[in-house]
Scaffold this motif. Structure first.
Motif, mmCIF file in Angstrom:
data_model
loop_
_atom_site.group_PDB
_atom_site.id
_atom_site.type_symbol
_atom_site.label_atom_id
_atom_site.label_comp_id
_atom_site.label_asym_id
_atom_site.label_seq_id
_atom_site.Cartn_x
_atom_site.Cartn_y
_atom_site.Cartn_z
ATOM 1 N N ILE A 252 0.820 -1.211 0.000
ATOM 2 C CA ILE A 252 0.000 0.000 0.000
ATOM 3 C C ILE A 252 0.859 1.268 0.000
ATOM 4 O O ILE A 252 0.572 2.230 -0.711
ATOM 5 C CB ILE A 252 -0.958 0.000 1.211
ATOM 6 N N VAL A 253 1.917 1.269 0.793
ATOM 7 C CA VAL A 253 2.679 2.513 0.970
ATOM 8 C C VAL A 253 3.944 2.597 0.128
ATOM 9 O O VAL A 253 4.498 3.691 -0.035
ATOM 10 C CB VAL A 253 3.047 2.729 2.459
ATOM 11 N N SER A 254 4.413 1.478 -0.414
ATOM 12 C CA SER A 254 5.729 1.493 -1.053
ATOM 13 C C SER A 254 5.764 1.026 -2.501
ATOM 14 O O SER A 254 6.827 1.059 -3.134
ATOM 15 C CB SER A 254 6.713 0.622 -0.244
ATOM 16 N N THR A 255 4.634 0.585 -3.032
ATOM 17 C CA THR A 255 4.610 0.074 -4.403
ATOM 18 C C THR A 255 4.233 1.176 -5.385
ATOM 19 O O THR A 255 3.226 1.864 -5.192
ATOM 20 C CB THR A 255 3.607 -1.085 -4.534
ATOM 21 N N LYS A 256 5.042 1.333 -6.429
ATOM 22 C CA LYS A 256 4.697 2.308 -7.460
ATOM 23 C C LYS A 256 3.364 1.916 -8.091
ATOM 24 O O LYS A 256 3.117 0.755 -8.382
ATOM 25 C CB LYS A 256 5.789 2.353 -8.533
ATOM 26 N N GLY A 257 2.530 2.890 -8.288
ATOM 27 C CA GLY A 257 1.201 2.613 -8.808
ATOM 28 C C GLY A 257 0.148 2.581 -7.729
ATOM 29 O O GLY A 257 -1.048 2.671 -8.007
ATOM 30 N N SER A 258 0.583 2.430 -6.470
ATOM 31 C CA SER A 258 -0.363 2.491 -5.357
ATOM 32 C C SER A 258 -0.772 3.939 -5.119
ATOM 33 O O SER A 258 0.060 4.852 -5.221
ATOM 34 C CB SER A 258 0.281 1.933 -4.082
ATOM 35 N N PRO A 259 -2.039 4.200 -4.786
ATOM 36 C CA PRO A 259 -2.474 5.579 -4.510
ATOM 37 C C PRO A 259 -1.665 6.246 -3.400
ATOM 38 O O PRO A 259 -1.497 7.468 -3.397
ATOM 39 C CB PRO A 259 -3.936 5.406 -4.088
ATOM 40 N N PHE A 260 -1.152 5.447 -2.464
ATOM 41 C CA PHE A 260 -0.450 6.005 -1.304
ATOM 42 C C PHE A 260 1.070 5.876 -1.407
ATOM 43 O O PHE A 260 1.778 5.995 -0.407
ATOM 44 C CB PHE A 260 -0.947 5.327 -0.022
ATOM 45 N N TYR A 261 1.563 5.648 -2.616
ATOM 46 C CA TYR A 261 3.004 5.491 -2.815
ATOM 47 C C TYR A 261 3.748 6.740 -2.325
ATOM 48 O O TYR A 261 3.488 7.861 -2.751
ATOM 49 C CB TYR A 261 3.297 5.253 -4.290
ATOM 50 N N ASN A 262 4.682 6.518 -1.393
ATOM 51 C CA ASN A 262 5.529 7.580 -0.840
ATOM 52 C C ASN A 262 4.748 8.758 -0.228
ATOM 53 O O ASN A 262 5.245 9.876 -0.166
ATOM 54 C CB ASN A 262 6.486 8.119 -1.915
ATOM 55 N N MET A 263 3.531 8.487 0.231
ATOM 56 C CA MET A 263 2.720 9.545 0.831
ATOM 57 C C MET A 263 2.943 9.641 2.341
ATOM 58 O O MET A 263 2.684 10.681 2.943
ATOM 59 C CB MET A 263 1.237 9.279 0.537
ATOM 60 N N PHE A 264 3.448 8.548 2.947
ATOM 61 C CA PHE A 264 3.557 8.487 4.394
ATOM 62 C C PHE A 264 5.006 8.366 4.863
ATOM 63 O O PHE A 264 5.854 7.786 4.172
ATOM 64 C CB PHE A 264 2.786 7.278 4.937
ATOM 65 N N LEU A 265 5.248 8.906 6.049
ATOM 66 C CA LEU A 265 6.470 8.608 6.765
ATOM 67 C C LEU A 265 6.261 7.231 7.395
ATOM 68 O O LEU A 265 5.354 7.044 8.209
ATOM 69 C CB LEU A 265 6.712 9.653 7.857
#
Length: 364
Positions: A252-265
Motif C-alpha cells: 500500500i505505501v511502497s509500491t509504485k502505482g499504489s495511490p499512497f506510494y511515498n505519501m507516508f512517513l
C-alpha cells in the motif's frame, strides 16, 4: 516441575479464566490486580517502553498545530504493541487539545463501504461532540445516521441546530443515497471531509487513526484513490494508517502505482531490547510483591522473543502458576511449566486464524 493432574486442571482453569479470554474487560483486570495483561491493548502503568516511538509520533503530529502536516504509516507484526502505542498516542495528543478519531477497520461488519462510512461518521461526530461539549446523546447521532429519512427528520433538524450546516450537508447526501437517488460513492467526499470541515468550524486540529488499514483493500479498487484525493485536500487534519499485515501494508505505501506510494512517513515496531524487557518484567512482578530470578528472566525473554504481547502473556501465565503453587519468586522451572501449559497453543492459533478472510474471521 511436574504438576499433578489436579494441579494441572486448576492451573489450566486459571489460564483459561484470566489469560485466554481475550475480551476480558479492563475493569476485571484492575479488580484482580494482575501485574500483566494479555490479549487486549494495554494502558496506564501496563504500557511500557516505546518512549522513543511515542515521542517521535507526538512531535510529528503536533506540528500540524503550526501548519505543518505529516502523515505516518505504522507497520508492525501482530502482538508487537501497535494498537497500545496508538491508543497511548491518542491519549497524549488529546492532552494537547487535538481532536483524535481512532477508527478500527476490523470493527466494520458487515464489511461494506456503506458501513465503513456510517461508522466513520458516528465516530467523528461523537468525538467532536465530546470535545466541544455539544449536548447530544450518542444514541441520537446513531439514530440520525441509521434511521430512514422520514423517521429522523426532527432528529436531524435538532442536530443541525447544534452542530451546524456541516452535519446537514452530509445528511442530505446520506438520505439521497438511502433513497437510491445517488450512488454510495457520492458519500465519499461529504463523509471523508467531515473531520476537516468540523476542524475549520471549531478552530481545532484533528488526527485520524486508521488501525488495521490493510483491510480496506478489500473494497473497490477506486476506494483508495478516492480516500487519497480527500486526504490530500485537508489542511487541519493529519492521518496515521497502521496495519499488522506486513506484505499488504508495504504494498500500500511502497509500491509504485499504489495511490499512497511515498505519501507516508513509514515506521515499524521491533521487539523490546533486553534491558527494557528485564526492567519491564522486574517492575511488573514487583508491583504484585513477587520477584523473578535471573534464570527466570532469561527463560521468559528467550521464549517470548521480547515481543510485548508474549512478554505479557508468559508473565501472566508464570504469575498465575506461582500464585497457585504459593511461590513468591518466579524461577525458570515455573516459567517452563507455564510455557508448556499455556503458551504453546497461541502461535498455532494465530497462524491458522490468519489464513481466513476478514468476513470468515468475523464469523468465527
Amino acid at each position: 516441575m511436574i504438576l499433578s493432574k489436579n494441579d494441572n486442571f486448576i492451573y489450566l482453569f486459571m489460564i483459561l479464566s484470566f489469560s485466554d479470554n481475550m475480551r476480558v474487560s479492563q475493569d476485571v483486570l484492575n479488580t484482580q490486580g494482575l501485574p500483566f495483561q494479555a490479549g487486549i491493548p494495554v494502558s496506564t502503568n501496563l504500557f511500557f517502553n516505546r518512549k522513543k516511538e511515542l515521542n517521535e509520533l507526538k512531535t510529528v503530529f503536533l506540528s500540524i498545530k503550526k501548519g505543518v502536516r505529516q502523515d505516518v504509516a505504522l507497520i508492525s507484526p501482530r502482538r508487537f504493541g501497535k494498537t497500545s502505542l496508538l491508543l497511548k498516542l491518542k491519549e497524549e495528543l488529546e492532552k494537547e487539545d487535538i481532536v483524535v478519531i481512532y477508527f478500527d477497520c476490523s470493527k466494520v461488519f458487515p464489511f461494506s463501504i456503506e458501513n465503513f462510512l456510517e461508522i466513520y461518521i458516528k465516530e467523528t461526530l461523537s468525538v467532536f461532540c465530546k470535545k466541544e461539549g455539544w449536548k447530544i446523546l450518542p444514541s441520537r447521532i446513531a439514530d440520525a445516521v441509521a434511521g430512514s429519512p422520514e423517521a429522523v427528520t426532527d432528529v436531524v433538524a435538532s442536530l443541525v441546530s447544534i452542530i451546524g450546516v456541516e452535519f446537514g450537508d452530509f445528511m442530505k447526501i446520506w438520505f439521497q443515497v438511502k433513497k437510491r437517488e445517488k450512488k454510495p460513492s457520492a458519500l465519499f467526499e461529504s463523509a471523508l471531509d467531515l473531520p476537516e470541515r468540523l476542524s475549520k468550524k471549531t478552530g481545532l486540529t484533528t488526527f485520524v487513526i486508521f488501525d488495521e488499514f490493510q483491510l480496506l483493500k478489500e473494497f473497490d479498487k477506486d476506494f483508495f484513490w478516492a480516500l487519497r484525493a480527500r486526504m490530500q485536500e485537508h489542511k487541519r487534519t493529519a492521518y496515521a494508517i497502521a496495519g499488522s499485515s506486513i506484505g499488504l501494508m508495504n504494498e500500500i505505501v511502497s509500491t509504485k502505482g499504489s495511490p499512497f506510494y511515498n505519501m507516508f512517513l513509514v515506521r515499524t515496531l521491533k521487539p523490546f531490547e533486553d534491558k527494557d524487557a528485564i526492567d519491564f518484567l522486574k517492575q511488573r512482578f514487583k508491583s504484585a510483591n513477587f520477584s523473578i530470578d535471573e534464570d527466570g528472566l532469561v527463560a521468559i525473554m528467550e521464549k517470548s522473543g521480547n515481543i510485548p504481547f508474549y512478554l505479557q502473556w508468559l508473565g501472566l501465565n508464570s504469575y498465575l502458576l506461582a500464585l497457585h503453587l504459593k511461590k513468591r519468586t518466579i524461577t525458570k522451572e515455573i516459567v517452563d511449566s507455564a510455557y508448556a501449559n499455556g503458551l504453546l497453543t497461541i502461535p498455532q492459533f494465530e497462524r491458522e486464524f490468519g489464513v481466513f478472510t476478514k468476513t470468515q474471521q468475523m464469523v468465527l
